[in-house]
Design an enzyme around this catalytic site. Structure first.
Site, PDB file in Angstrom:
ATOM      1  N   ASP A  40     -10.819  -1.903  -8.321  1.00 45.79           N
ATOM      2  CA  ASP A  40      -9.996  -1.275  -7.279  1.00 45.79           C
ATOM      3  C   ASP A  40     -10.931  -0.721  -6.217  1.00 45.79           C
ATOM      4  O   ASP A  40     -12.032  -0.276  -6.520  1.00 45.79           O
ATOM      5  CB  ASP A  40      -9.129  -0.148  -7.872  1.00 45.79           C
ATOM      6  CG  ASP A  40      -7.922   0.184  -7.002  1.00 45.79           C
ATOM      7  OD1 ASP A  40      -6.780  -0.067  -7.450  1.00 45.79           O
ATOM      8  OD2 ASP A  40      -8.122   0.693  -5.866  1.00 45.79           O
TER       9      ASP A  40
ATOM     10  N   VAL B  48     -11.231  -6.697  -3.524  1.00 45.66           N
ATOM     11  CA  VAL B  48     -10.951  -8.010  -4.129  1.00 45.66           C
ATOM     12  C   VAL B  48     -11.224  -9.173  -3.168  1.00 45.66           C
ATOM     13  O   VAL B  48     -11.336 -10.317  -3.606  1.00 45.66           O
ATOM     14  CB  VAL B  48      -9.495  -8.134  -4.641  1.00 45.66           C
ATOM     15  CG1 VAL B  48      -9.259  -7.260  -5.845  1.00 45.66           C
ATOM     16  CG2 VAL B  48      -8.491  -7.870  -3.532  1.00 45.66           C
TER      17      VAL B  48
ATOM     18  N   ASN C 148      -3.578  -8.363  -9.042  1.00 44.65           N
ATOM     19  CA  ASN C 148      -2.431  -7.546  -8.607  1.00 44.65           C
ATOM     20  C   ASN C 148      -2.665  -6.833  -7.278  1.00 44.65           C
ATOM     21  O   ASN C 148      -1.701  -6.509  -6.577  1.00 44.65           O
ATOM     22  CB  ASN C 148      -2.145  -6.519  -9.723  1.00 44.65           C
ATOM     23  CG  ASN C 148      -1.257  -5.394  -9.265  1.00 44.65           C
ATOM     24  OD1 ASN C 148      -0.036  -5.547  -9.178  1.00 44.65           O
ATOM     25  ND2 ASN C 148      -1.852  -4.241  -8.934  1.00 44.65           N
TER      26      ASN C 148
ATOM     27  N   TYR D 191       3.249 -10.642   4.978  1.00 43.07           N
ATOM     28  CA  TYR D 191       3.529 -10.356   3.568  1.00 43.07           C
ATOM     29  C   TYR D 191       4.249 -11.544   2.917  1.00 43.07           C
ATOM     30  O   TYR D 191       3.851 -12.017   1.848  1.00 43.07           O
ATOM     31  CB  TYR D 191       4.373  -9.081   3.450  1.00 43.07           C
ATOM     32  CG  TYR D 191       4.441  -8.541   2.037  1.00 43.07           C
ATOM     33  CD1 TYR D 191       3.346  -7.889   1.482  1.00 43.07           C
ATOM     34  CD2 TYR D 191       5.587  -8.690   1.267  1.00 43.07           C
ATOM     35  CE1 TYR D 191       3.395  -7.396   0.185  1.00 43.07           C
ATOM     36  CE2 TYR D 191       5.642  -8.192  -0.020  1.00 43.07           C
ATOM     37  CZ  TYR D 191       4.550  -7.552  -0.561  1.00 43.07           C
ATOM     38  OH  TYR D 191       4.602  -7.068  -1.853  1.00 43.07           O
TER      39      TYR D 191
ATOM     40  N   LYS E 140       2.637 -13.855  -0.050  1.00 43.47           N
ATOM     41  CA  LYS E 140       3.237 -13.786  -1.387  1.00 43.47           C
ATOM     42  C   LYS E 140       3.812 -15.136  -1.812  1.00 43.47           C
ATOM     43  O   LYS E 140       3.811 -15.488  -2.994  1.00 43.47           O
ATOM     44  CB  LYS E 140       4.299 -12.689  -1.435  1.00 43.47           C
ATOM     45  CG  LYS E 140       3.710 -11.287  -1.325  1.00 43.47           C
ATOM     46  CD  LYS E 140       2.716 -10.996  -2.446  1.00 43.47           C
ATOM     47  CE  LYS E 140       2.138  -9.602  -2.388  1.00 43.47           C
ATOM     48  NZ  LYS E 140       1.199  -9.320  -3.485  1.00 43.47           N
TER      49      LYS E 140
ATOM     50  N   THR F 128       6.543   2.855  -6.199  1.00 46.06           N
ATOM     51  CA  THR F 128       5.104   3.130  -6.180  1.00 46.06           C
ATOM     52  C   THR F 128       4.743   3.781  -4.845  1.00 46.06           C
ATOM     53  O   THR F 128       5.579   3.892  -3.947  1.00 46.06           O
ATOM     54  CB  THR F 128       4.286   1.823  -6.299  1.00 46.06           C
ATOM     55  OG1 THR F 128       4.496   1.056  -5.106  1.00 46.06           O
ATOM     56  CG2 THR F 128       4.687   0.995  -7.505  1.00 46.06           C
TER      57      THR F 128
HETATM   58  N1  LIG Z   1       5.892  -1.744  -4.880  1.00 46.06           N
HETATM   59  C1  LIG Z   1       6.677  -2.785  -4.620  1.00 46.06           C
HETATM   60  O1  LIG Z   1       7.857  -2.636  -4.274  1.00 46.06           O
HETATM   61  C2  LIG Z   1       6.156  -4.185  -4.781  1.00 46.06           C
HETATM   62  C3  LIG Z   1       7.094  -5.218  -4.824  1.00 46.06           C
HETATM   63  C4  LIG Z   1       6.644  -6.541  -4.986  1.00 46.06           C
HETATM   64  C5  LIG Z   1       5.291  -6.799  -5.082  1.00 46.06           C
HETATM   65  N2  LIG Z   1       4.412  -5.760  -5.033  1.00 46.06           N
HETATM   66  C6  LIG Z   1       2.987  -6.088  -5.143  1.00 46.06           C
HETATM   67  O2  LIG Z   1       2.461  -5.448  -6.277  1.00 46.06           O
HETATM   68  C7  LIG Z   1       1.086  -5.170  -6.074  1.00 46.06           C
HETATM   69  C8  LIG Z   1       0.835  -3.706  -6.325  1.00 46.06           C
HETATM   70  O3  LIG Z   1       1.671  -2.963  -5.466  1.00 46.06           O
HETATM   71  P1  LIG Z   1       1.882  -1.388  -5.643  1.00 46.06           P
HETATM   72  O4  LIG Z   1       3.245  -1.097  -5.168  1.00 46.06           O
HETATM   73  O5  LIG Z   1       1.455  -0.944  -7.003  1.00 46.06           O
HETATM   74  O6  LIG Z   1       0.850  -0.861  -4.531  1.00 46.06           O
HETATM   75  P2  LIG Z   1       0.037   0.514  -4.428  1.00 46.06           P
HETATM   76  O7  LIG Z   1      -0.320   0.613  -2.983  1.00 46.06           O
HETATM   77  O8  LIG Z   1       0.783   1.623  -5.071  1.00 46.06           O
HETATM   78  O9  LIG Z   1      -1.269   0.211  -5.288  1.00 46.06           O
HETATM   79  C9  LIG Z   1      -2.112  -0.830  -4.896  1.00 46.06           C
HETATM   80  C10 LIG Z   1      -3.480  -0.665  -5.542  1.00 46.06           C
HETATM   81  O10 LIG Z   1      -4.286  -1.761  -5.099  1.00 46.06           O
HETATM   82  C11 LIG Z   1      -5.519  -1.249  -4.607  1.00 46.06           C
HETATM   83  N3  LIG Z   1      -6.022  -2.130  -3.562  1.00 46.06           N
HETATM   84  C12 LIG Z   1      -5.425  -2.412  -2.375  1.00 46.06           C
HETATM   85  N4  LIG Z   1      -6.194  -3.243  -1.668  1.00 46.06           N
HETATM   86  C13 LIG Z   1      -7.289  -3.498  -2.416  1.00 46.06           C
HETATM   87  C14 LIG Z   1      -8.440  -4.295  -2.229  1.00 46.06           C
HETATM   88  N5  LIG Z   1      -8.659  -4.978  -1.092  1.00 46.06           N
HETATM   89  N6  LIG Z   1      -9.360  -4.363  -3.225  1.00 46.06           N
HETATM   90  C15 LIG Z   1      -9.184  -3.649  -4.364  1.00 46.06           C
HETATM   91  N7  LIG Z   1      -8.114  -2.878  -4.588  1.00 46.06           N
HETATM   92  C16 LIG Z   1      -7.177  -2.803  -3.638  1.00 46.06           C
HETATM   93  C17 LIG Z   1      -5.184   0.142  -4.090  1.00 46.06           C
HETATM   94  O11 LIG Z   1      -6.345   0.978  -4.010  1.00 46.06           O
HETATM   95  C18 LIG Z   1      -4.176   0.619  -5.128  1.00 46.06           C
HETATM   96  O12 LIG Z   1      -4.810   1.212  -6.243  1.00 46.06           O
HETATM   97  C19 LIG Z   1       0.779  -5.617  -4.641  1.00 46.06           C
HETATM   98  O13 LIG Z   1       0.239  -6.917  -4.673  1.00 46.06           O
HETATM   99  C20 LIG Z   1       2.136  -5.619  -3.984  1.00 46.06           C
HETATM  100  O14 LIG Z   1       2.209  -6.508  -2.895  1.00 46.06           O
HETATM  101  C21 LIG Z   1       4.811  -4.462  -4.883  1.00 46.06           C
END
Ligand SMILES: NC(=O)c1ccc[n+]([C@@H]2O[C@H](COP(=O)([O-])OP(=O)(O)OC[C@H]3O[C@@H](n4cnc5c(N)ncnc54)[C@H](O)[C@@H]3O)[C@@H](O)[C@H]2O)c1
Length: 250
Positions: A42, A60, A86, A151, A155, A186
């Protein structure tokens, strides 16, 4: 009966990118609760990381950072059984205002980051003849939405990346699937709500189950996919969205 990539026994080695918080943290906690050894990659520090977790700070989208995380797992545990790509970012911007830099940033993190994670994981898994790779796609991997061009594009690309890699690495015993969460409670969603870009009541009303998804519910799907019950599931994009994407009614 042939069994592909069964659940790593308790003590299985699991890498989660973006595992400091949100969905990634819930996934890491769920695997750890089953006895897995966890490595987080992370860009942020991991709050209250349990003893024994490997926490690697890095982006990442940077191949060297991704390789460093897997190298740390190699050194500590001799490889990887499950890799969950993720880490991702939201990008809700009117497309006429979307800069080339922001478009590139979404591609770098959401798509290239997932690719680099999968490739580094598969270098180990193909060698070992077993493994599971999961991507976190989104409900926006299969439907569109205004002001979500980058996005949606990234995705959808991640979902089809899962299918392509499942075809390529299946013969080597490596399964590849994608999770397609709906709106999940989140920090990512909280930030968009705080910015006035999302209305949680409207989002919940759109879902047949009348609510948002909890991170632990996405984690439960990830754990299922790592279980022997899912040994024949590969190349799948699996929704966990309270029915959101299924609902075409206004
Ligand atoms: N929350 C939602 O509604 C939702 C819905 C569908 C998909 N997603 C996907 O799920 C995944 C996680 O989402 P979330 O809601 O937990 O987000 P979040 O923002 O709460 O957490 C994301 C985490 O990823 C880390 N991160 C971001 N960019 C990074 C990078 N370049 N390198 C390393 N770490 C990195 C952040 O520091 C954080 O810890 C994402 O891919 C998001 O697109 C989320």
């Amino acid at each position: 009966m042939t069994t592909l990539s069964p659940l790593p026994a308790p003590g299985g080695r699991v890498l989660v990118t973006g595992g400091a918080r949100g969905i990634g943290r819930a996934v890491a906690d769920a695997f750890a609760a089953q006895g897995a050894r966890v490595c987080i990659l992370d860009r942020d520090a991991v709050p209250e990381a349990p003893a024994g977790w490997l926490c690697i700070a890095g982006n990442v989208a940077n191949p060297a950072a991704v390789e460093a995380a897997f190298a740390a797992m190699d050194a500590a545990w001799g490889g990887v059984d499950v890799a969950i790509a993720n880490a991702g970012l939201a990008m809700n911007t009117p497309t006429l205002d979307l800069s080339a830099q922001d478009w590139q940033r979404a591609l770098d993190v959401n798509l290239t980051g997932a690719f680099l994670t999968a490739q580094a994981a598969a270098r180990r898994m193909v060698r070992d003849g077993a493994g599971l790779i999961l991507f976190t796609s989104s409900l926006y991997g299969s439907i569109g939405g205004a002001e979500r061009a980058a996005y949606c594009a990234t995705k959808a690309a991640v979902a089809n990346l899962a299918r392509a890699l499942a075809c390529e690495w299946g013969p080597a015993g490596v399964r590849v699937n994608a999770l397609a969460p709906g709106y999940t409670e989140t920090d990512l969603v909280a930030g968009l709500v705080a910015a006035g870009r999302l209305d949680p009541k409207r989002l919940a009303a759109r879902a047949p189950l009348g609510r948002l998804v909890q991170p632990e519910e996405v984690a439960a799907l990830a754990c299922f996919l790592a279980s022997p019950a899912a040994a024949a599931i590969t190349g799948a994009v699996l929704p966990v969205d309270a029915g959101w994407a299924a609902n075409g009614a206004p």
